[in-house]
Design an enzyme around this catalytic site. Structure first.
Site, PDB file in Angstrom:
ATOM      1  N   ASN A   9      80.931  -7.850  56.324  1.00 19.15           N
ATOM      2  CA  ASN A   9      80.084  -7.002  55.495  1.00 19.15           C
ATOM      3  C   ASN A   9      80.908  -5.768  55.114  1.00 19.15           C
ATOM      4  OD1 ASN A   9      78.133  -5.401  54.352  1.00 19.15           O
ATOM      5  ND2 ASN A   9      76.962  -5.079  56.241  1.00 19.15           N
ATOM      6  N   LYS A  11      80.184  -3.578  52.989  1.00 19.17           N
ATOM      7  CA  LYS A  11      79.328  -2.430  52.635  1.00 19.17           C
ATOM      8  C   LYS A  11      79.833  -1.776  51.331  1.00 19.17           C
ATOM      9  CE  LYS A  11      78.211  -1.922  57.471  1.00 19.17           C
ATOM     10  NZ  LYS A  11      77.733  -1.079  58.543  1.00 19.17           N
ATOM     11  N   HIS A  95      69.408  -5.148  55.118  1.00 20.58           N
ATOM     12  CA  HIS A  95      70.282  -4.423  56.056  1.00 20.58           C
ATOM     13  C   HIS A  95      69.612  -3.078  56.390  1.00 20.58           C
ATOM     14  CE1 HIS A  95      73.642  -2.276  57.774  1.00 20.58           C
ATOM     15  NE2 HIS A  95      74.244  -3.452  57.944  1.00 20.58           N
ATOM     16  N   GLU A  97      70.721  -0.223  56.678  1.00 25.04           N
ATOM     17  CA  GLU A  97      71.143   0.890  55.836  1.00 25.04           C
ATOM     18  C   GLU A  97      70.313   0.924  54.553  1.00 25.04           C
ATOM     19  OE1 GLU A  97      75.300  -0.073  55.847  1.00 25.04           O
ATOM     20  OE2 GLU A  97      75.444   0.562  57.939  1.00 25.04           O
ATOM     21  N   GLU A 170      70.627  -7.012  64.186  1.00 27.68           N
ATOM     22  CA  GLU A 170      71.524  -5.859  64.181  1.00 27.68           C
ATOM     23  C   GLU A 170      70.789  -4.634  64.721  1.00 27.68           C
ATOM     24  OE1 GLU A 170      75.032  -6.372  61.297  1.00 27.68           O
ATOM     25  OE2 GLU A 170      73.419  -5.372  60.220  1.00 27.68           O
ATOM     26  N   GLY A 176      78.223   0.505  63.768  1.00 30.16           N
ATOM     27  CA  GLY A 176      79.236   1.523  63.526  1.00 30.16           C
ATOM     28  C   GLY A 176      79.406   2.532  64.651  1.00 30.16           C
ATOM     29  N   SER A 215      78.947  -3.375  65.764  1.00 31.15           N
ATOM     30  CA  SER A 215      80.144  -3.080  66.566  1.00 31.15           C
ATOM     31  C   SER A 215      80.805  -4.319  67.166  1.00 31.15           C
ATOM     32  CB  SER A 215      79.820  -2.060  67.668  1.00 31.15           C
ATOM     33  OG  SER A 215      79.446  -0.824  67.085  1.00 31.15           O
TER      34      SER A 215
HETATM   35  P1  PGA Z   1      79.718  -2.629  62.221  1.00 31.90           P
HETATM   36  O1  PGA Z   1      78.620  -2.947  61.090  1.00 31.90           O
HETATM   37  O2  PGA Z   1      80.351  -3.933  62.622  1.00 31.90           O
HETATM   38  O3  PGA Z   1      80.675  -1.687  61.558  1.00 31.90           O
HETATM   39  O4  PGA Z   1      78.980  -2.003  63.379  1.00 31.90           O
HETATM   40  C1  PGA Z   1      77.832  -4.091  61.170  1.00 31.90           C
HETATM   41  C2  PGA Z   1      76.850  -4.137  60.021  1.00 31.90           C
HETATM   42  O5  PGA Z   1      76.297  -3.091  59.649  1.00 31.90           O
HETATM   43  O6  PGA Z   1      76.619  -5.219  59.445  1.00 31.90           O
END
Ligand code: PGA
Length: 252
Positions: A9, A11, A95, A97, A170, A176, A215
């Site tokens: 991903n 982003k 997601h 976000e 998630e 992150g 993560s």
């Molecule tokens: P990350 O993000 O691996 O940087 O924690 C995962 C995601 O948001 O899909």
């Protein structure tokens, strides 16, 4: 066992120069004997070029979001049909976000997932609790309700189509941050997601890949991917570097 699905991903990261990283990934995949299906969800500006660049590989190109409608007066939005037209094969919906910064509700996420299926894309439907919800003991209730609300009922008894849907667990506090849940917490969440999917969609939902995201690194991927009901990973930061992402793919 269903083939594991490992999705990068990107982003809101990625400009033309980053296409080189995707090329490196393609070359690494060509000489490895990995067993996973691999997806790369990138900004919509790169989807068409990535699809062309990676056409000779098995990498499924995707995007991070789509609109629920096929077309119309939605300035700045992109439909699932447009992504498919650009060469996409999958799309992430819901997601955290986007749920947080675009106020997306379960119903909106469900409509986007249905749109993805309508356009022939594989939807990756994201769910996950906040840290406050985890700490107050509500995590499983929240996850169950999100799955029930975000997975469109129109997929029930859709047989073959259902197996092209993925759900990603998630935990928001793990994205992150470098924090990850315990393996027991991941397994509890994934088992609950499986039960809820089967209740919502029928027995065909046993074929849905349930991914863990948050993560994931080359260091922790093998342990996470061995956990019960974990059918792959949704990888943010570690997917931006082809060599890191490749190690996660090989762990599957
Ligand atoms: P990350 O993000 O691996 O940087 O924690 C995962 C995601 O948001 O899909």
């Amino acid at each position: 066992m269903k083939t594991a699905l490992i999705i990068g991903n990107w982003k809101m990261n990625g400009v033309s120069s980053d296409l080189a990283e995707a090329m490196v990934l393609m070359k690494l995949l060509q000489v490895s004997n990995h067993r996973a299906r691999v997806g790369l969800c990138a900004p919509p500006t790169l989807v068409e070029r990535l699809a062309r660049l990676l056409a000779a590989s098995d990498i499924l190109v995707g995007a991070g979001d789509c609109h629920a409608e096929a077309n119309g007066p939605f300035t700045g939005d992109i439909s699932a049909e447009m992504l498919a037209d650009a060469g996409a094969k999958m799309v992430i919906v819901g997601h955290s976000e986007r749920r947080a910064t675009h106020n997306e509700t379960d119903a909106m996420v469900g409509a986007k997932a249905a749109a993805a299926v309508r356009a022939g894309l594989e939807p990756v439907i994201c769910v996950g609790e906040t840290l406050a919800q985890r700490e107050s003991g509500e995590a499983l209730d929240v996850i169950g309700a999100q799955v029930f609300g975000s997975v469109p009922e129109s997929l029930s008894n859709a047989g073959e189509i259902v197996s092209r849907v993925a759900v990603a667990y998630e935990p928001i506090w793990a994205i992150g941050t470098g924090l990850i849940p315990t393996i027991a917490q991941i397994e509890d969440a994934h088992r609950l997601i499986r039960e809820t999917l089967v209740r919502r969609l029928g027995p065909a939902a046993r074929g849905v890949n349930i991914l863990y995201g948050g993560s994931v690194t080359p260091g922790n991927a093998a342990q996470i991917l061995r956990a019960d009901e974990v059918g792959g990973a949704l990888v943010g930061r570690a997917s931006l570097k082809a060599h890191h992402f490749m190690r996660i793919i090989e762990a599957a």
